[in-house]
Design a protein around this motif. Structure first.
Motif, PDB file in Angstrom:
ATOM      1  N   ALA A  12      -3.722   0.536   7.848  1.00  0.00           N
ATOM      2  CA  ALA A  12      -2.739  -0.052   6.934  1.00  0.00           C
ATOM      3  C   ALA A  12      -1.391  -0.229   7.610  1.00  0.00           C
ATOM      4  O   ALA A  12      -0.743  -1.291   7.499  1.00  0.00           O
ATOM      5  CB  ALA A  12      -2.602   0.815   5.690  1.00  0.00           C
ATOM      6  N   ALA A  46       0.851  -1.198   0.000  1.00  0.00           N
ATOM      7  CA  ALA A  46       0.000   0.000   0.000  1.00  0.00           C
ATOM      8  C   ALA A  46       0.876   1.232   0.000  1.00  0.00           C
ATOM      9  O   ALA A  46       1.950   1.244   0.613  1.00  0.00           O
ATOM     10  CB  ALA A  46      -0.932   0.011   1.209  1.00  0.00           C
ATOM     11  N   ARG A 103      -5.876  -6.026  -0.494  1.00  0.00           N
ATOM     12  CA  ARG A 103      -5.080  -6.845   0.421  1.00  0.00           C
ATOM     13  C   ARG A 103      -5.374  -8.328   0.180  1.00  0.00           C
ATOM     14  O   ARG A 103      -4.453  -9.151   0.133  1.00  0.00           O
ATOM     15  CB  ARG A 103      -5.395  -6.458   1.857  1.00  0.00           C
ATOM     16  N   PHE A 132      -9.148  -1.038  -0.163  1.00  0.00           N
ATOM     17  CA  PHE A 132      -7.969  -1.502   0.554  1.00  0.00           C
ATOM     18  C   PHE A 132      -8.129  -2.961   0.978  1.00  0.00           C
ATOM     19  O   PHE A 132      -7.224  -3.784   0.787  1.00  0.00           O
ATOM     20  CB  PHE A 132      -7.732  -0.610   1.782  1.00  0.00           C
ATOM     21  N   PHE A 156      -2.265  -1.321  -3.294  1.00  0.00           N
ATOM     22  CA  PHE A 156      -3.236  -0.253  -3.061  1.00  0.00           C
ATOM     23  C   PHE A 156      -2.499   1.081  -3.140  1.00  0.00           C
ATOM     24  O   PHE A 156      -1.546   1.325  -2.393  1.00  0.00           O
ATOM     25  CB  PHE A 156      -3.849  -0.454  -1.675  1.00  0.00           C
ATOM     26  N   TRP A 160     -12.689   3.869   0.210  1.00  0.00           N
ATOM     27  CA  TRP A 160     -11.265   3.528   0.216  1.00  0.00           C
ATOM     28  C   TRP A 160     -10.975   2.288   1.049  1.00  0.00           C
ATOM     29  O   TRP A 160     -10.132   1.476   0.690  1.00  0.00           O
ATOM     30  CB  TRP A 160     -10.461   4.722   0.719  1.00  0.00           C
ATOM     31  N   ARG A 161     -11.688   2.134   2.160  1.00  0.00           N
ATOM     32  CA  ARG A 161     -11.471   0.947   2.988  1.00  0.00           C
ATOM     33  C   ARG A 161     -11.902  -0.316   2.234  1.00  0.00           C
ATOM     34  O   ARG A 161     -11.233  -1.359   2.314  1.00  0.00           O
ATOM     35  CB  ARG A 161     -12.220   1.063   4.311  1.00  0.00           C
TER      36      ARG A 161
END
Length: 288
Positions: free
Chosen positions: A254, A18, A223, A219, A229, A215-216
């Motif tokens: 993160a 990330a 993952r 992400f 990311f 965004w979460r």
């Protein structure tokens, strides 16, 4: 060639990577879009909030989580706000190239584009004492001749394309490979927050909670895929308190995840280069 589906092996046994990157456009993007905006004091202060207030807040946040970031900076921003650009460099973050006046490259010929590149390189070296190895095209708009111009100037990587979940090597005829670190529109705070009357945006400004939810989700899915990311934020947008608080929440998640390697884009590009991956061929222009 066929691109293997296997994800890139990440350092330290991490499952994914990330990066939290920032485009320090400040006034440049608006001035290129509409030069007459130079006379609009309120609009100019909306943009200057980034270097004046947003960047210091974001630097404190990154320091709190011990995260190294990448700031893509137009040369004009460096000339107009040299102190904050030097602060970014002094804090140990990467400085990347983002044009001179955030010039949109759509339809621009190679000679003109080369001038933008060289002017931006000169400005960043003059102000910050660095010669960037990374590039992000303004508005994420590359031309088919752009990779060759970047490779000729010794860039290690670009982060403007959108055709993969992991970085890859892009073959550039006659100039060697260029690492590409893909991104996409959903991972850009411009689409969530940016509204400048008469210039950009619909007037619909999302809440930080809505942006964080989006965004979460990206992400978490990246993952699980073992991908990379890459979030792009602008200090004049995400540097404001409520938005910065939401970003801080995701950054903490993160940075605290042992399965995620959080790194700057030059670190990610350097890792990818070290793997010796077979490069993709440069795609031809699309027929129409």
């Amino acid at each position: 060639m066929i691109i293997p589906a296997a994800p890139v092996p990440w350092p330290g046994g991490a499952r994914s990577a990330a990066s939290f990157s920032f485009d320090l456009d400040a006034e440049s993007a608006i001035l290129f879009a509409d030069p007459s905006s130079a006379t609009r004091m309120s609009v100019m202060t909306h943009q200057s909030y980034g270097p004046l207030v947003g960047v210091p807040r974001l630097l404190r946040m990154l320091d709190k989580h011990a995260v190294r970031s990448t700031f893509f900076i137009p040369g004009y921003t460096a000339h107009r706000h040299p102190g904050v650009v030097r602060d970014i460099a002094a804090a140990g973050h990467e400085i990347g190239h983002h044009g001179y006046l955030h010039e949109t490259l759509t339809g621009v010929d190679a000679t003109t584009e080369a001038g933008y590149l060289d002017r931006g390189l000169d400005a960043l070296e003059e102000v910050a004492g660095v010669r960037p190895v990374g590039y992000r095209a303004p508005m994420w708009e590359l031309n088919y001749h752009s990779p060759g111009l970047l490779a000729e100037r010794g860039f290690l990587y670009d982060s403007s394309l959108m055709d993969a979940d992991v970085p890859y090597e892009l073959a550039v005829p006659g100039a060697g490979p260029l690492v590409e670190i893909p991104l996409h529109w959903a991972l850009d705070d411009w689409e969530q927050y940016c509204y400048v009357p008469g210039i950009t945006g619909s007037g619909l400004i999302e809440t930080p909670a809505k942006a964080l939810e989006l965004w979460r989700a990206e992400f978490t899915a990246m993952r699980a895929e073992g991908g990379c990311f890459v979030l792009t934020c602008h200090p004049f947008l995400s540097g404001r308190p409520g938005r910065a608080a939401a970003l801080d929440e995701l950054l903490a998640e993160a940075a605290g995840d042992p399965d995620v390697w959080v790194a700057s884009l030059d670190e990610i590009a350097g890792h990818v280069r070290s793997l010796g991956l077979a490069p993709r061929e440069l795609p031809p222009p699309q027929p129409w």
